[in-house]
Scaffold this motif. Sequence first.
Motif, PDB file in Angstrom:
ATOM      1  N   ARG A  38      -2.312   3.414  -1.500  1.00 14.58           N
ATOM      2  CA  ARG A  38      -1.138   2.543  -1.681  1.00 14.58           C
ATOM      3  C   ARG A  38      -0.786   2.368  -3.157  1.00 14.58           C
ATOM      4  O   ARG A  38       0.340   2.018  -3.504  1.00 14.58           O
ATOM      5  CB  ARG A  38      -1.410   1.171  -1.059  1.00 14.58           C
ATOM      6  CG  ARG A  38      -1.433   1.199   0.465  1.00 14.58           C
ATOM      7  CD  ARG A  38      -2.141  -0.057   0.978  1.00 14.58           C
ATOM      8  NE  ARG A  38      -2.061  -0.211   2.419  1.00 14.58           N
ATOM      9  CZ  ARG A  38      -2.853   0.412   3.284  1.00 14.58           C
ATOM     10  NH1 ARG A  38      -3.764   1.262   2.857  1.00 14.58           N
ATOM     11  NH2 ARG A  38      -2.736   0.196   4.582  1.00 14.58           N
ATOM     12  N   ASN A  59       4.161  -5.582  13.315  1.00 20.75           N
ATOM     13  CA  ASN A  59       3.438  -6.088  14.477  1.00 20.75           C
ATOM     14  C   ASN A  59       3.382  -7.605  14.618  1.00 20.75           C
ATOM     15  O   ASN A  59       3.134  -8.103  15.708  1.00 20.75           O
ATOM     16  CB  ASN A  59       2.006  -5.541  14.479  1.00 20.75           C
ATOM     17  CG  ASN A  59       1.377  -5.580  13.109  1.00 20.75           C
ATOM     18  OD1 ASN A  59       1.829  -4.898  12.201  1.00 20.75           O
ATOM     19  ND2 ASN A  59       0.359  -6.385  12.939  1.00 20.75           N
ATOM     20  N   LYS A  66       4.606   0.903   9.839  1.00 17.58           N
ATOM     21  CA  LYS A  66       5.478   0.614   8.709  1.00 17.58           C
ATOM     22  C   LYS A  66       4.861   1.156   7.435  1.00 17.58           C
ATOM     23  O   LYS A  66       3.637   1.314   7.400  1.00 17.58           O
ATOM     24  CB  LYS A  66       5.802  -0.880   8.593  1.00 17.58           C
ATOM     25  CG  LYS A  66       4.644  -1.841   8.814  1.00 17.58           C
ATOM     26  CD  LYS A  66       3.453  -1.801   7.905  1.00 17.58           C
ATOM     27  CE  LYS A  66       3.669  -1.914   6.432  1.00 17.58           C
ATOM     28  NZ  LYS A  66       2.360  -1.842   5.682  1.00 17.58           N
ATOM     29  N   GLU A  86     -10.520   5.323   3.055  1.00 18.02           N
ATOM     30  CA  GLU A  86      -9.579   4.698   3.985  1.00 18.02           C
ATOM     31  C   GLU A  86      -9.432   3.213   3.663  1.00 18.02           C
ATOM     32  O   GLU A  86     -10.254   2.643   2.940  1.00 18.02           O
ATOM     33  CB  GLU A  86     -10.053   4.908   5.434  1.00 18.02           C
ATOM     34  CG  GLU A  86      -9.808   6.357   5.856  1.00 18.02           C
ATOM     35  CD  GLU A  86     -10.384   6.739   7.204  1.00 18.02           C
ATOM     36  OE1 GLU A  86     -11.144   5.953   7.781  1.00 18.02           O
ATOM     37  OE2 GLU A  86     -10.055   7.845   7.676  1.00 18.02           O
ATOM     38  N   ASN A 125       1.956   6.660   3.661  1.00 18.83           N
ATOM     39  CA  ASN A 125       3.418   6.596   3.779  1.00 18.83           C
ATOM     40  C   ASN A 125       4.160   7.896   3.462  1.00 18.83           C
ATOM     41  O   ASN A 125       5.179   8.208   4.075  1.00 18.83           O
ATOM     42  CB  ASN A 125       3.966   5.512   2.836  1.00 18.83           C
ATOM     43  CG  ASN A 125       3.341   4.159   3.118  1.00 18.83           C
ATOM     44  OD1 ASN A 125       2.764   3.951   4.176  1.00 18.83           O
ATOM     45  ND2 ASN A 125       3.447   3.231   2.171  1.00 18.83           N
TER      46      ASN A 125
HETATM   47  N1  LIG Z   1       1.264  -2.680  10.823  1.00 16.95           N
HETATM   48  C1  LIG Z   1       0.280  -3.039  10.045  1.00 16.95           C
HETATM   49  O1  LIG Z   1      -0.093  -4.185   9.958  1.00 16.95           O
HETATM   50  C2  LIG Z   1      -0.407  -1.975   9.240  1.00 16.95           C
HETATM   51  C3  LIG Z   1      -1.712  -2.175   8.795  1.00 16.95           C
HETATM   52  C4  LIG Z   1      -2.317  -1.162   8.061  1.00 16.95           C
HETATM   53  C5  LIG Z   1      -1.636  -0.005   7.777  1.00 16.95           C
HETATM   54  N2  LIG Z   1      -0.357   0.154   8.203  1.00 16.95           N
HETATM   55  C6  LIG Z   1       0.376   1.401   7.902  1.00 16.95           C
HETATM   56  O2  LIG Z   1      -0.269   2.459   8.601  1.00 16.95           O
HETATM   57  C7  LIG Z   1      -0.321   3.627   7.808  1.00 16.95           C
HETATM   58  C8  LIG Z   1      -1.787   4.030   7.607  1.00 16.95           C
HETATM   59  O3  LIG Z   1      -2.457   3.014   6.906  1.00 16.95           O
HETATM   60  P1  LIG Z   1      -4.059   2.826   7.008  1.00 16.95           P
HETATM   61  O4  LIG Z   1      -4.340   1.501   6.398  1.00 16.95           O
HETATM   62  O5  LIG Z   1      -4.508   3.101   8.373  1.00 16.95           O
HETATM   63  O6  LIG Z   1      -4.532   3.979   6.002  1.00 16.95           O
HETATM   64  P2  LIG Z   1      -5.936   4.725   5.992  1.00 16.95           P
HETATM   65  O7  LIG Z   1      -6.046   5.369   4.656  1.00 16.95           O
HETATM   66  O8  LIG Z   1      -7.014   3.806   6.438  1.00 16.95           O
HETATM   67  O9  LIG Z   1      -5.772   5.848   7.121  1.00 16.95           O
HETATM   68  C9  LIG Z   1      -4.891   6.936   6.975  1.00 16.95           C
HETATM   69  C10 LIG Z   1      -5.494   8.110   7.741  1.00 16.95           C
HETATM   70  O10 LIG Z   1      -4.561   9.216   7.686  1.00 16.95           O
HETATM   71  C11 LIG Z   1      -5.330  10.403   7.502  1.00 16.95           C
HETATM   72  N3  LIG Z   1      -4.489  11.471   6.958  1.00 16.95           N
HETATM   73  C12 LIG Z   1      -4.191  11.762   5.671  1.00 16.95           C
HETATM   74  N4  LIG Z   1      -3.426  12.867   5.621  1.00 16.95           N
HETATM   75  C13 LIG Z   1      -3.243  13.282   6.884  1.00 16.95           C
HETATM   76  C14 LIG Z   1      -2.556  14.376   7.471  1.00 16.95           C
HETATM   77  N5  LIG Z   1      -1.889  15.260   6.733  1.00 16.95           N
HETATM   78  N6  LIG Z   1      -2.568  14.506   8.827  1.00 16.95           N
HETATM   79  C15 LIG Z   1      -3.238  13.629   9.594  1.00 16.95           C
HETATM   80  N7  LIG Z   1      -3.923  12.579   9.090  1.00 16.95           N
HETATM   81  C16 LIG Z   1      -3.920  12.400   7.755  1.00 16.95           C
HETATM   82  C17 LIG Z   1      -6.438   9.984   6.552  1.00 16.95           C
HETATM   83  O11 LIG Z   1      -7.500  10.895   6.577  1.00 16.95           O
HETATM   84  C18 LIG Z   1      -6.805   8.611   7.146  1.00 16.95           C
HETATM   85  O12 LIG Z   1      -7.753   8.755   8.178  1.00 16.95           O
HETATM   86  C19 LIG Z   1       0.415   3.300   6.526  1.00 16.95           C
HETATM   87  O13 LIG Z   1       1.732   3.752   6.609  1.00 16.95           O
HETATM   88  C20 LIG Z   1       0.357   1.798   6.450  1.00 16.95           C
HETATM   89  O14 LIG Z   1       1.448   1.228   5.761  1.00 16.95           O
HETATM   90  C21 LIG Z   1       0.249  -0.800   8.922  1.00 16.95           C
END
Ligand SMILES: NC(=O)c1ccc[n+]([C@@H]2O[C@H](COP(=O)([O-])OP(=O)(O)OC[C@H]3O[C@@H](n4cnc5c(N)ncnc54)[C@H](O)[C@@H]3O)[C@@H](O)[C@H]2O)c1
Length: 391
Positions: free
Chosen positions: A172, A129, A101, A225, A80
């Motif tokens: 988180r 979603n 989000k 992750e 985030n």
């Molecule tokens: N809509 C949904 O239901 C839903 C579900 C999960 C996550 N999310 C949201 O999606 C986002 C990501 O969550 P996630 O669960 O995939 O997290 P995650 O930790 O699994 O993935 C995040 C990714 O971002 C990468 N990252 C970190 N710094 C970076 C940078 N500077 N540049 C590019 N990439 C970078 C990390 O290496 C990792 O691969 C969050 O904001 C979360 O709230 C939404």
Amino acid sequence: MEKQAQKRLGMGIVGAGFVGPHHVDAVRRLGFVDIIAVAGSNEESGRRKAEQLGAKRGYGSYEALIDDPDVQVVHVATPNHLHYSVISTAIAKGKHVVSDKPLAANSGESRKLVEQANRANVVCGVTFNYRGNPLVQEARHAIANGAIGKPTFLHGYYLQDWLIKATDYSWRLDPEKGGASSALGDIGSHWCDLAQHITGLRITHVLGDVSTVIPQRKKPRVAREAFQAAGGAADLESVDIRVDDLASVLVRFDNGAKGVFSAGQVCAGHKNDLVLEVCGSKASMTWRQEQQNELWIGHRDKANEILQKDPSLISEEARGYARLPGGHQEAWADAFCNVMRAIYGFIAAGKRPEPAQPQLFASFEEGYRLNCIVEAILDSAKQGGMWKEVL
Ligand SMILES: NC(=O)c1ccc[n+]([C@@H]2O[C@H](COP(=O)([O-])OP(=O)(O)OC[C@H]3O[C@@H](n4cnc5c(N)ncnc54)[C@H](O)[C@@H]3O)[C@@H](O)[C@H]2O)c1
């Protein structure tokens, strides 16, 4: 006459951990979107993720991805704390934005993004979603058409168990990366969005009881992750946790309806258990994410019903969101794709959504207000459980 070919659009995604690849899958299904690039946290990870996802190019920085002239739409799926700078840079370069989000880590950043987006001629959306599920849309249209009467009480929860052990860890839980809240911000916000979207009501006041069930955790020294299993004990360090993993909230809506929900990431057996029930003056409706092909309809004077997700049984308004016939289960990824279809519909048409017209996807304005709701709940809890108005 030959049909005019659909103009192709190029997308790039920043962050490809848990949810990023689902953005890619969803837009691929639209048929007119090219997966141009992935940006990772460094060059190596950008290249590797691009290869895994079949993207043309991998970048080690979001700036490089945004500067790619073939990328017209920037998707944001990083932790985030990075949303603000990625989105702000993308809009400044005239790119459309699909942000996962929350819109940003706090309402101050979100508000700035709303202002910037309002001045720019681009389409911006946030992927809350669950809106894209066909039975959520069925309930939404039925409620708007008076099927349950006046909504009086909304209740439910969003519970998960993936952070139940002290060895479970995610960014988180780090306020520097996730923002001031974990359970409420990460999943409570989905419940609030769904409650508002399905009824067309707005949450106006909240009273929160917020807790940290696991105040100290073992954090991996190397980033993990979402939903990734823990490594060995030597890779871990002890950290104090300053954000919530469990919260219960009383809610008031702008039509006078009352509500209550809990959000928790430490509730065994609940994997992704989002439940919303809307009780109205005539009937009630319940939708459960984990059984998302059924909608429960409760009555006082006749037998209760279970409506199955079947395009031939649901209303005209919701039918388009069901892609498969009855009995063919649709799920999380299909709802995600429906949300992408709605956002890309505007981008492809070269139109921005009317601010007053509710859409299948959350606007930046709605994303901002969801940040405000979470902050009002935290504020309420901090003051010992006072009612707080959501501004
Ligand atoms: N809509 C949904 O239901 C839903 C579900 C999960 C996550 N999310 C949201 O999606 C986002 C990501 O969550 P996630 O669960 O995939 O997290 P995650 O930790 O699994 O993935 C995040 C990714 O971002 C990468 N990252 C970190 N710094 C970076 C940078 N500077 N540049 C590019 N990439 C970078 C990390 O290496 C990792 O691969 C969050 O904001 C979360 O709230 C939404």
